[in-house]
Scaffold this motif. Sequence first.
Motif, PDB file in Angstrom:
ATOM      1  N   ASP A  42       0.833  -1.208   0.000  1.00 37.32           N
ATOM      2  CA  ASP A  42       0.000   0.000   0.000  1.00 37.32           C
ATOM      3  C   ASP A  42       0.865   1.255   0.000  1.00 37.32           C
ATOM      4  OD1 ASP A  42      -2.224  -1.601   0.058  1.00 37.32           O
ATOM      5  OD2 ASP A  42      -2.616  -1.341   2.201  1.00 37.32           O
TER       6      ASP A  42
ATOM      7  N   SER B 274       2.608   1.660  -3.428  1.00 39.96           N
ATOM      8  CA  SER B 274       1.654   2.104  -4.455  1.00 39.96           C
ATOM      9  C   SER B 274       1.313   3.578  -4.272  1.00 39.96           C
ATOM     10  CB  SER B 274       0.382   1.255  -4.382  1.00 39.96           C
ATOM     11  OG  SER B 274       0.650  -0.087  -4.745  1.00 39.96           O
ATOM     12  N   THR B 275       1.170   4.015  -3.023  1.00 39.86           N
ATOM     13  CA  THR B 275       0.923   5.433  -2.755  1.00 39.86           C
ATOM     14  C   THR B 275       2.100   6.279  -3.214  1.00 39.86           C
ATOM     15  OG1 THR B 275      -0.438   4.862  -0.834  1.00 39.86           O
ATOM     16  CG2 THR B 275       0.373   7.124  -0.955  1.00 39.86           C
TER      17      THR B 275
ATOM     18  N   ASP C 100       2.022   6.499  -7.001  1.00 39.63           N
ATOM     19  CA  ASP C 100       0.964   7.401  -7.455  1.00 39.63           C
ATOM     20  C   ASP C 100       1.410   8.858  -7.380  1.00 39.63           C
ATOM     21  OD1 ASP C 100      -0.768   5.332  -7.976  1.00 39.63           O
ATOM     22  OD2 ASP C 100      -1.820   5.475  -6.051  1.00 39.63           O
TER      23      ASP C 100
ATOM     24  N   ASN D 292      -2.043  14.323  -0.957  1.00 37.71           N
ATOM     25  CA  ASN D 292      -1.502  12.982  -1.128  1.00 37.71           C
ATOM     26  C   ASN D 292      -0.049  12.897  -0.689  1.00 37.71           C
ATOM     27  OD1 ASN D 292      -3.897  11.960  -2.072  1.00 37.71           O
ATOM     28  ND2 ASN D 292      -3.381  12.229  -4.237  1.00 37.71           N
TER      29      ASN D 292
ATOM     30  N   GLU E 108      -0.224  12.551   2.973  1.00 40.65           N
ATOM     31  CA  GLU E 108      -0.620  11.181   3.308  1.00 40.65           C
ATOM     32  C   GLU E 108       0.555  10.232   3.158  1.00 40.65           C
ATOM     33  OE1 GLU E 108      -3.620   7.666   1.710  1.00 40.65           O
ATOM     34  OE2 GLU E 108      -4.014   9.757   1.192  1.00 40.65           O
ATOM     35  N   LEU E 109       1.300  10.359   2.064  1.00 37.23           N
ATOM     36  CA  LEU E 109       2.460   9.506   1.821  1.00 37.23           C
ATOM     37  C   LEU E 109       3.490   9.664   2.926  1.00 37.23           C
ATOM     38  CD1 LEU E 109       4.340   7.692   0.145  1.00 37.23           C
ATOM     39  CD2 LEU E 109       4.965   9.735  -1.182  1.00 37.23           C
TER      40      LEU E 109
END
Length: 720
Positions: free
Chosen positions: A392, A395-396, A399, A410, A413-414
């Motif tokens: 996860d 993948s983040t 992205d 984002n 968040e990462l």
Amino acid sequence: MPLNENTTRADDVAPATPHHTSSKGSPEGTSQGALEEVQSVQGPDTAERIDVENLHRHLMGPWKDLRQTVRDIIEDPALHKIDTLSYQDQRERVMDQMKILVDRGIVHRAYPDYVGGQDDPGGNIAGFEELVAADPSLQIKAGVQWGLFGAAVHQLGSEDHHRRFLPDIMSLKAPGAFAMTEIGHGSDVASIGTTATYDAQSQEFVINTPFKAAWKEFLGNAAQHGNAAVVFAQLITAGVNHGVHAFYVPIRDAEGVNLPGIQSEDDGRKGGLNGVDNGRLAFDHVRIPRTNLLNRYGDVAEDGTYTSPIDSPGRRFFTMLGTLVQGRVSLDGSAVNASKIALSIAIRYAYERRQFSSGGDTEATLMSYQLHRRRLLPLLARTYAQAFAHHDLLSTFDDVFSGREDTPENRAELETLAAALKPLSTWGALDALQECREATGGAGFMTKNRFTSLYQDLDVYATFEGDNHVLLQLVAKRLLGDYSKEFAGLDVGTITKYVSSRAEDLAFNRTGLRRVAQLIQDTGTQKKSAKALRDPKWQRDLMQDRVHTMVAEAADALRPARKMSATEATKLFNSQQVKLIEAARSHGELLQWEAMTETLGKLEGHTAQVMTWLRDLFGLTLIQKNLGWYVSYGLISTQRGRALDEYINRLLDKVEPYSLQLVEAFGLKQAHLRADISSGLEEVRQADAEEYFRKLRASSEAPIDEKTLLKLKGSGKRKK
């Protein structure tokens, strides 16, 4: 225990007789032979075999082909660590290994296609993480060169910088250091002392180390091999300090001699990773061209005018540092891989090594003992959870860094996700290595069986790319900000979606109503409590309640800080630091549990059942670790607390018959493990000993055991 075409089912072999076996099939989308293995250990009898190939696909993740490519490459003995070398020889060997990586074309994936790269940030990290199985020093030196030094040029520089500097970085013509950390400030990057003062007349920056505490320290490639560095310094122009920025600075000539104004020192032998030439750098008014400022987030014109696309100095600083998050992402995955290696070795050995009589002529395997299962199988469950959570995270990362979903939210968040997971996996790897070392006895202490060497090399993972406690404090700040926005002004995105904002939940817990409700629910049989334990909603709610309660309590305690002086507010915050870090740790564990539960939804049949047991083992072990806290807050009744230990033992008995298959799904060959005790050697020794005693008993030369003699004497039956 990887597989080949010669298949023997676990239930076709008597459990007391180990065999070299493997299973048919190669998962779709992986390289040919991805699950081949020369030597494997036959575990206990099982009624049904789980789908190892499918599990392997999930464990390898979205970049499974690239991971397998690197695994195939690192079977080459030229890439393996030799522990007996001096640290000077280790350095030269690792540098030669770096050249092999360049020749095999596996270092270019992260970079732009216009400089020969492949624009694949996620694939780059996935492949890099597998290098830990070859030599952690190689992994870290490669990380310094292409994941820090090269990534800083890539992420902080312009296309001009990319075209000027990246080709030589990619080819290893320009080995380089990542000169951020200073001996006097460590993780406090914003306070570093090195300065870069712009001279408008010469259009140069003057890089200077004003005092000893501002020396750049612990830098890979700085002691010996590096001829350039990305240096982080306070940018000063027209009398204004615009904060920390990055500069490309040559440090040595083609013969390896320091350039004028450059001072360097060798850190010498370290506690691990001795194939990396760590050292210190200092700068005595070293001049570099204005255009060597990596200017993506801040630039200086010829006349000294400073401009930036980000007005806020604080946000600019954190944005620049956020571009370098890939180091934490890669360490998370590498640490998980180290845990896989440790458990693959120890669990294989546990089915070969026999110790003490089991009541017959054959001694019992180590894994037949409950304590041994209790030591290793929860670590196996945790490693699975960490592996799925890492996918996860990766993948983040992909992205964001591919540009598909690159937004401030984002990126926040990462950064939070990486800061939550990297501490748990790096501490987890050290825990797994030590437990596996002890679980394999004296054999585990031998360097040739990998545990001690890997532990030494991975020890520093807990403190570099961000000290683990500092990273958890960052997570805590984000959690606190989500609970009470007055403590943090940014939107932390979906990373904190697991933390409930419902104030009534907290009130419900504090009034003791939850405790009363559970006491009523538990009134009756132990079976009723056990049923609740395997309820995933119950497990998740408990873990979520722990995070929520600790964050809410800290937020309540910190409310007066708004009206305090800075000194008093800092003191008050410090009083809640331990609680907040514990909340952050529990939040990371919840993320891992969630990732494992999500993967469960993609599995079917008996495989899903076994993985559910493994998930429950992970979740309930976490709850048991904090059982005192749960009981004291009324979230678990004493009856359910007593049931917890017994139910975990039942889960161990359910998981154990599949433990070798679960290890097999890691897909690690003996070429990756390279431990004598995982090679089948112990099985041969045990079989040889058993055969010796069998023949001895059948012969007329077998001595009479003294205990038997005494029994015969007592019964008067001894033949004369």
